[in-house]
Design a protein around this motif. Structure first.
Motif, PDB file in Angstrom:
ATOM      1  N   ARG A   1       8.552   5.825  11.538  1.00 18.80           N
ATOM      2  CA  ARG A   1       7.188   5.363  12.067  1.00 18.80           C
ATOM      3  C   ARG A   1       7.523   3.947  12.863  1.00 18.80           C
ATOM      4  O   ARG A   1       8.413   3.310  12.729  1.00 18.80           O
ATOM      5  CB  ARG A   1       6.314   5.002  10.889  1.00 18.80           C
ATOM      6  CG  ARG A   1       5.840   6.193  10.237  1.00 18.80           C
ATOM      7  CD  ARG A   1       4.679   5.859   9.357  1.00 18.80           C
ATOM      8  NE  ARG A   1       3.338   5.446  10.179  1.00 18.80           N
ATOM      9  CZ  ARG A   1       2.566   4.843   9.490  1.00 18.80           C
ATOM     10  NH1 ARG A   1       2.583   4.443   8.120  1.00 18.80           N
ATOM     11  NH2 ARG A   1       1.342   4.495  10.193  1.00 18.80           N
TER      12      ARG A   1
ATOM     13  N   PHE B   1       2.866   0.030   6.097  1.00 14.04           N
ATOM     14  CA  PHE B   1       4.392  -0.251   6.056  1.00 14.04           C
ATOM     15  C   PHE B   1       4.633  -0.768   4.539  1.00 14.04           C
ATOM     16  O   PHE B   1       3.877  -1.369   3.855  1.00 14.04           O
ATOM     17  CB  PHE B   1       4.352  -1.632   6.512  1.00 14.04           C
ATOM     18  CG  PHE B   1       5.859  -1.982   6.927  1.00 14.04           C
ATOM     19  CD1 PHE B   1       6.809  -1.672   7.708  1.00 14.04           C
ATOM     20  CD2 PHE B   1       6.074  -3.261   6.085  1.00 14.04           C
ATOM     21  CE1 PHE B   1       7.964  -2.293   7.824  1.00 14.04           C
ATOM     22  CE2 PHE B   1       7.325  -3.883   5.982  1.00 14.04           C
ATOM     23  CZ  PHE B   1       8.493  -3.141   6.990  1.00 14.04           C
ATOM     24  N   PRO B   2       5.866  -0.355   4.093  1.00 15.80           N
ATOM     25  CA  PRO B   2       6.171  -0.459   2.552  1.00 15.80           C
ATOM     26  C   PRO B   2       6.185  -2.101   2.225  1.00 15.80           C
ATOM     27  O   PRO B   2       6.824  -2.826   2.832  1.00 15.80           O
ATOM     28  CB  PRO B   2       7.522   0.256   2.689  1.00 15.80           C
ATOM     29  CG  PRO B   2       8.111   0.307   3.673  1.00 15.80           C
ATOM     30  CD  PRO B   2       6.944   0.458   4.675  1.00 15.80           C
TER      31      PRO B   2
ATOM     32  N   LYS C   1       7.921  -3.533   0.014  1.00 15.96           N
ATOM     33  CA  LYS C   1       8.858  -4.027  -0.447  1.00 15.96           C
ATOM     34  C   LYS C   1       9.877  -4.462   0.759  1.00 15.96           C
ATOM     35  O   LYS C   1      10.951  -5.082   0.583  1.00 15.96           O
ATOM     36  CB  LYS C   1       9.776  -2.919  -1.410  1.00 15.96           C
ATOM     37  CG  LYS C   1      10.095  -1.591  -0.613  1.00 15.96           C
ATOM     38  CD  LYS C   1      11.029  -0.630  -1.173  1.00 15.96           C
ATOM     39  CE  LYS C   1      11.183   0.611  -0.523  1.00 15.96           C
ATOM     40  NZ  LYS C   1      11.876   1.470  -1.416  1.00 15.96           N
ATOM     41  N   LEU C   2       9.377  -4.071   1.955  1.00 22.85           N
ATOM     42  CA  LEU C   2      10.301  -4.397   3.103  1.00 22.85           C
ATOM     43  C   LEU C   2       9.787  -5.497   3.727  1.00 22.85           C
ATOM     44  O   LEU C   2      10.151  -6.174   4.735  1.00 22.85           O
ATOM     45  CB  LEU C   2      10.421  -3.350   4.219  1.00 22.85           C
ATOM     46  CG  LEU C   2      11.266  -2.124   3.753  1.00 22.85           C
ATOM     47  CD1 LEU C   2      11.159  -1.041   4.863  1.00 22.85           C
ATOM     48  CD2 LEU C   2      12.704  -2.476   3.585  1.00 22.85           C
TER      49      LEU C   2
ATOM     50  N   VAL D   1      10.903   6.554   7.087  1.00 28.06           N
ATOM     51  CA  VAL D   1       9.907   7.146   6.164  1.00 28.06           C
ATOM     52  C   VAL D   1      10.410   8.354   5.728  1.00 28.06           C
ATOM     53  O   VAL D   1       9.810   8.925   4.587  1.00 28.06           O
ATOM     54  CB  VAL D   1       8.406   7.651   6.642  1.00 28.06           C
ATOM     55  CG1 VAL D   1       7.991   6.406   7.463  1.00 28.06           C
ATOM     56  CG2 VAL D   1       8.664   8.488   7.972  1.00 28.06           C
TER      57      VAL D   1
ATOM     58  N   VAL E   1      14.189  -2.046   8.127  1.00 30.28           N
ATOM     59  CA  VAL E   1      13.164  -2.166   9.056  1.00 30.28           C
ATOM     60  C   VAL E   1      13.892  -2.831  10.468  1.00 30.28           C
ATOM     61  O   VAL E   1      14.692  -3.800  10.372  1.00 30.28           O
ATOM     62  CB  VAL E   1      11.926  -2.915   8.656  1.00 30.28           C
ATOM     63  CG1 VAL E   1      12.371  -4.353   8.347  1.00 30.28           C
ATOM     64  CG2 VAL E   1      10.932  -2.899   9.941  1.00 30.28           C
TER      65      VAL E   1
ATOM     66  N   TRP F   1      10.772   1.811  11.210  1.00 26.49           N
ATOM     67  CA  TRP F   1      11.297   1.982   9.769  1.00 26.49           C
ATOM     68  C   TRP F   1      11.180   3.330   9.575  1.00 26.49           C
ATOM     69  O   TRP F   1      10.522   4.236   9.820  1.00 26.49           O
ATOM     70  CB  TRP F   1      10.831   1.250   8.922  1.00 26.49           C
ATOM     71  CG  TRP F   1       9.232   1.670   8.447  1.00 26.49           C
ATOM     72  CD1 TRP F   1       9.057   2.303   7.316  1.00 26.49           C
ATOM     73  CD2 TRP F   1       8.161   1.381   9.113  1.00 26.49           C
ATOM     74  NE1 TRP F   1       7.520   2.816   7.315  1.00 26.49           N
ATOM     75  CE2 TRP F   1       6.975   2.083   8.479  1.00 26.49           C
ATOM     76  CE3 TRP F   1       7.798   0.834  10.180  1.00 26.49           C
ATOM     77  CZ2 TRP F   1       5.804   2.039   8.804  1.00 26.49           C
ATOM     78  CZ3 TRP F   1       6.112   0.493  10.676  1.00 26.49           C
ATOM     79  CH2 TRP F   1       5.367   1.325   9.827  1.00 26.49           C
TER      80      TRP F   1
ATOM     81  N   ALA G   1      14.739   6.774   2.984  1.00 27.63           N
ATOM     82  CA  ALA G   1      13.345   6.248   3.169  1.00 27.63           C
ATOM     83  C   ALA G   1      13.005   5.062   2.870  1.00 27.63           C
ATOM     84  O   ALA G   1      13.308   4.635   1.862  1.00 27.63           O
ATOM     85  CB  ALA G   1      12.492   7.192   2.701  1.00 27.63           C
ATOM     86  N   GLU G   2      12.331   4.327   3.768  1.00 27.82           N
ATOM     87  CA  GLU G   2      11.641   2.843   3.387  1.00 27.82           C
ATOM     88  C   GLU G   2      12.935   2.061   2.709  1.00 27.82           C
ATOM     89  O   GLU G   2      12.617   1.225   2.187  1.00 27.82           O
ATOM     90  CB  GLU G   2      10.713   2.923   2.405  1.00 27.82           C
ATOM     91  CG  GLU G   2       9.630   3.719   2.910  1.00 27.82           C
ATOM     92  CD  GLU G   2       8.389   3.980   1.929  1.00 27.82           C
ATOM     93  OE1 GLU G   2       8.527   3.351   0.720  1.00 27.82           O
ATOM     94  OE2 GLU G   2       7.219   4.570   2.411  1.00 27.82           O
ATOM     95  N   SER G   3      14.095   2.108   3.621  1.00 31.22           N
ATOM     96  CA  SER G   3      15.416   1.183   3.112  1.00 31.22           C
ATOM     97  C   SER G   3      15.469   0.012   4.224  1.00 31.22           C
ATOM     98  O   SER G   3      16.457  -0.595   3.708  1.00 31.22           O
ATOM     99  CB  SER G   3      16.538   2.087   2.881  1.00 31.22           C
ATOM    100  OG  SER G   3      16.835   2.581   4.271  1.00 31.22           O
TER     101      SER G   3
END
Length: 476
Positions: free
Chosen positions: A425, A35-36, A38-39, A442, A82, A440, A78-80
């Motif tokens: 994902r 999981f990123p 930053k989130l 990807v 969750v 979230w 992407a990854e912005s």
């Protein structure tokens, strides 16, 4: 330990959690699933405040014949972001499914939908007959009183002279038309290209009037006489068979014995119908050549009601054409539930017959029958072991031993589609109040994009992956 990143805001505390432990537990879990980082602050805040806001960005939509799809309502990088995904059910294995769920009909009903044991009902098409509800309203509402020719022009839309040759539909409903008037009106000279004429609710009595009309209109393919005195005559059917040319494919909303592709295109309003309307057509036989001009790949519904001369076996050539077109057929409508099993055998690619799932039809049971609920419950119980997701945890009274927990996602999570090139994902995490899943992006996502995840992303062996996807009824 938190990942070091000076650009991230600090994690916010909450009296709902042991803040000195909980962030570290969260970080360890999400790091393990990729999981990123930053989130993590956003995820922690949503968990702390129980923010289930996926509906602001994603929608669950049902498409007949294609099932449920989760789609993006807005563009996302992407990854912005969750989203929290709830679990509709959790249970420890092994479990006595019947004892655990048998006395909870509401839960069984919800699981039946989540596991696609049943799908939403769709409304049957309007049962009106061929061409009857597709008239173009050319008729004027002005009062009568003009000459017969002016009345005719008004009824036919009073077209300019240079547009008369374009007129293909004649609407003369409830005009007080008699045999004498119709025989003397110069319809054929003024409108030689008429293909469909509506003469319902008039005063026509003679078959010879209809014979003359057909001769005057050589392109005529549909004649509607309902409500005229001629229709009440005992010999009406035989009379029409004797005077109508073979080129006429529709009479009073029913297909004639010489029907062809023209009638089917008029009935369905398209060469590529999504609903094949054959209701009340009173067909005596299936003419496969009449269907060859239709593109059936978008077909999801077929209405076969109102064709008492046809049996289930009579429709086999049509079922074969639907299968060859790879149509995602949702429902076939028939008159009598007693023949569900017969039609299920013929239309084996349909999801339902009369809103009864095909697998129930094969049992000879309609969805409204009392025994259907027990069969649905058993189907849910049979599917749960394959469809449920799982995790393991230490036994509370024996930390060295582990137990397996199975769970089913809520509607949002369950209806996310599969793709080997997924744009989202999914992961499961422990919180102080239980377990929850997170979803979230990807990849960059556009408006109306389908939301997908890889149902077998942690399975690396190709054969094991294929086996798991087969269990779930999907493929790469």
């Amino acid at each position: 330990m938190r990942p070091s990143n000076s650009d991230e805001p600090p994690l916010e505390g909450s009296d709902k959690f042991d803040v000195s432990r909980y962030p570290e537990m969260l970080v360890l879990q999400v790091q393990a699933m990729g999981f990123p980082a930053k989130l993590i602050p956003e995820l922690h805040k949503k968990i702390a405040d129980s923010v289930f806001d996926a509906a602001e960005a994603l929608s669950v939509n049902y498409y007949p014949g294609r099932g449920f799809k989760v789609e993006s309502k807005k563009a996302m990088f992407a990854e912005s972001d969750v989203f929290l995904v709830d679990h509709s059910l959790e249970y420890a294995e092994p479990v006595d499914y019947d004892a655990e769920f048998g006395n909870h009909p509401e839960l069984i009903s919800r699981l039946a939908s989540l596991l696609s044991v049943i799908t939403p009902d769709i409304e049957p098409p309007q049962l009106s007959g061929i061409d009857l509800n597709r008239q173009e309203k050319n008729q004027s509402d002005e009062p009568d009183g003009s000459s017969p020719l002016i009345q005719l022009l008004r009824a036919l839309g009073n077209p300019p002279l240079n547009e008369m040759d374009r007129m293909k539909i004649g609407n003369l409903v409830e005009q007080g038309i008699t045999d004498d008037w119709l025989s003397s009106a110069p319809i054929g000279k003024l409108f030689p290209n008429i293909e469909r004429i509506h003469l319902e609710q008039n005063l026509i009595e003679s078959k010879e009037t209809i014979r003359a009309l057909c001769l005057a209109l050589p392109k005529l393919k549909a004649v509607h006489l309902n409500g005229n005195p001629i229709c009440s005559q005992p010999s009406y059917s035989d009379d029409m068979n004797s005077v109508l040319p073979k080129s006429v494919e529709v009479l009073d909303g029913r297909l004639t014995e010489s029907y062809g592709s023209w009638a089917l295109e008029v009935a369905n309003g398209s060469e590529t119908p999504s609903v094949l309307r054959l209701g009340n057509a009173d067909m005596s036989e299936l003419r496969p050549e009449a269907f060859k001009s239709l593109n059936l790949e978008n077909l999801y519904c077929i209405d076969l009601r109102g064709n008492p001369k046809m049996t289930a076996a009579s429709w086999k050539p049509l079922a074969d054409m639907v299968k060859q077109a790879n149509a995602m057929l949702e429902t076939v409508w028939i008159d009598d539930d007693r023949f569900l099993k017969d039609y299920a055998e013929v239309f084996s690619t349909s999801a339902k017959i009369n809103n009864t799932p095909l697998w129930l039809c094969n049992e000879g049971v309609a969805a409204e029958d009392p025994q259907a609920s027990e069969l649905i419950k058993q189907k849910v119980i049979d599917k749960l072991p394959k469809a449920a997701l799982r995790y393991q945890m230490a036994k509370p009274d024996s930390p060295d031993d582990r137990i397996t927990i199975s769970y089913v996602l809520d509607e949002l999570g369950s209806y996310v589609g599969h793709s080997a090139r997924a744009n989202f994902r999914l992961g499961m995490i422990f919180t102080s109040s239980g377990t929850i899943s997170i979803l979230w992006p990807v990849k960059n996502v556009l408006v109306d994009d389908a939301v997908t995840r890889d149902y077998a992303e942690n399975i690396t062996d190709p054969e094991d992956r294929m086996r798991r996807l087969d269990e779930l009824g999907v493929s790469d």
